[in-house]
Scaffold this motif. Structure first.
Motif, mmCIF file in Angstrom:
data_model
loop_
_atom_site.group_PDB
_atom_site.id
_atom_site.type_symbol
_atom_site.label_atom_id
_atom_site.label_comp_id
_atom_site.label_asym_id
_atom_site.label_seq_id
_atom_site.Cartn_x
_atom_site.Cartn_y
_atom_site.Cartn_z
ATOM 1 N N GLY A 6 0.969 -1.326 -0.070
ATOM 2 C CA GLY A 6 -0.012 -0.058 0.040
ATOM 3 C C GLY A 6 0.896 1.210 0.178
ATOM 4 O O GLY A 6 0.280 2.317 0.074
ATOM 5 N N GLU A 198 -4.415 4.806 3.326
ATOM 6 C CA GLU A 198 -5.008 3.488 3.156
ATOM 7 C C GLU A 198 -4.823 2.700 4.571
ATOM 8 O O GLU A 198 -5.716 1.859 4.868
ATOM 9 N N GLN A 202 -7.539 0.761 6.800
ATOM 10 C CA GLN A 202 -7.537 -0.631 7.176
ATOM 11 C C GLN A 202 -7.529 -1.100 8.546
ATOM 12 O O GLN A 202 -7.985 -2.216 9.075
#
Length: 304
Positions: A6, A198, A202
């Motif tokens: 990511g 990101e 998450q």
């Protein structure tokens, strides 16, 4: 090896190993046994426990790792089942040639995963240290409003992108203060990765399937009879006080008392279990503020 984490950033420590679900980061230090394996709290990852890991590595092998979907391990859809998470760890330790039996140190959600691992692979676990662990029976100890939230947790995203950005900015500053004494070459990449857009999104998703995880842990059978210490954090994380509204303090005290009653009751039912109460550390910062207590618990459950 491809980087599907990511971000393009490389971890400051550790090596990535391929397991069936993707590549996972593992960092080890020290020698000897039994190896101590840290299972991070929900949404956190291995290097958040670097300070305790460094102390443990002075007397045995110490292992930090990132679950799939967190840290510098590959991006996967979260949340994942407890079976997937414990299978990943089992395969990672095999692939990285870290031989058991292990002392598992699980914080918060990581405590639930540690117990599930011990139930599924009992011959591989020599002891457990559970740092303010999530437990499937907590619902019966909490006030009804909080218990209902746990029972009805959803896997839907709860916050808008704008809310997420504000939250991760505030929490990055808070964690930065908490880790101010750490080497910058570890602290800054850790915060960059943990609070990237990101990875932060998450991190909030990882514990969203708690009712299902509770069922998995119950269905896996009784806890194995191994040395076990519950470390119960009864304080408030002083580095995060500004994030806790005054009206939430009484609720936190009530929740702390509920979990301590649970740990005490569990200890009475497990032959080799003990509970240790810490009044000077809170849930999130337990390992940062009282590494001495964590290390002592690890020593006390490790075979002589």
């Amino acid at each position: 090896m491809s980087n599907n984490t990511g971000s393009g950033a490389e971890p400051p420590l550790g090596k990535r190993y391929e397991v069936p679900g993707g590549a996972m980061l593992l960092h080890r230090s020290g020698t000897g046994g039994p190896p101590v394996v840290f299972l991070a709290g929900g949404g956190m990852f291995g290097l958040y426990y670097w300070n305790v890991h460094d102390l443990v590595a002075e007397f045995t092998t110490s292992v930090l790792y990132d679950r799939l979907g967190t840290g510098w391990s590959d991006v996967v859809e979260l949340p994942r089942s407890g079976t997937q998470v414990t299978d990943d760890l089992h395969e990672l330790l095999r692939t990285a040639a870290v031989s058991g039996p292990y002392v598992l140190v699980g914080h918060s959600l990581g405590g639930l995963y540690a117990r599930l691992y011990a139930k599924r692979f009992p011959g591989e676990v020599a002891g457990l240290v559970l740092l303010d662990p999530t437990h499937e029976d907590i619902v019966g100890y909490l006030p009804e409003e909080k218990a209902r939230l746990l029972r009805n947790s959803s896997t839907e995203d709860l916050f808008s992108p704008e809310q997420l950005d504000a939250m991760r900015t505030a929490y990055r500053a808070t964690f930065g203060r908490a880790l101010a004494g750490w080497p910058a070459e570890i602290r800054e990449p850790l915060l960059d990765q943990g609070f990237s857009r990101e990875r932060y999104r998450q991190s909030l998703r990882e514990p969203m399937n708690l009712p299902q995880l509770f069922g998995e842990v119950r269905d896996a059978g009784p806890d194995p009879d191994v040395p076990l210490i519950f470390v119960s954090a009864m304080g408030i994380d002083t580095f995060a006080e500004e994030l806790l509204p005054p009206e939430a303090r009484a609720s936190l005290v009530e929740s702390n008392q509920a979990k301590h009653r649970l740990y005490t009751d569990l200890t009475a039912a497990l032959p080799q279990a003990k509970v240790r109460r810490l009044d000077d550390a809170g849930h999130s910062g337990l390992a940062w503020l009282r590494p001495d207590a964590v290390v002592q618990a690890i020593r006390d459950v490790s075979p002589r």
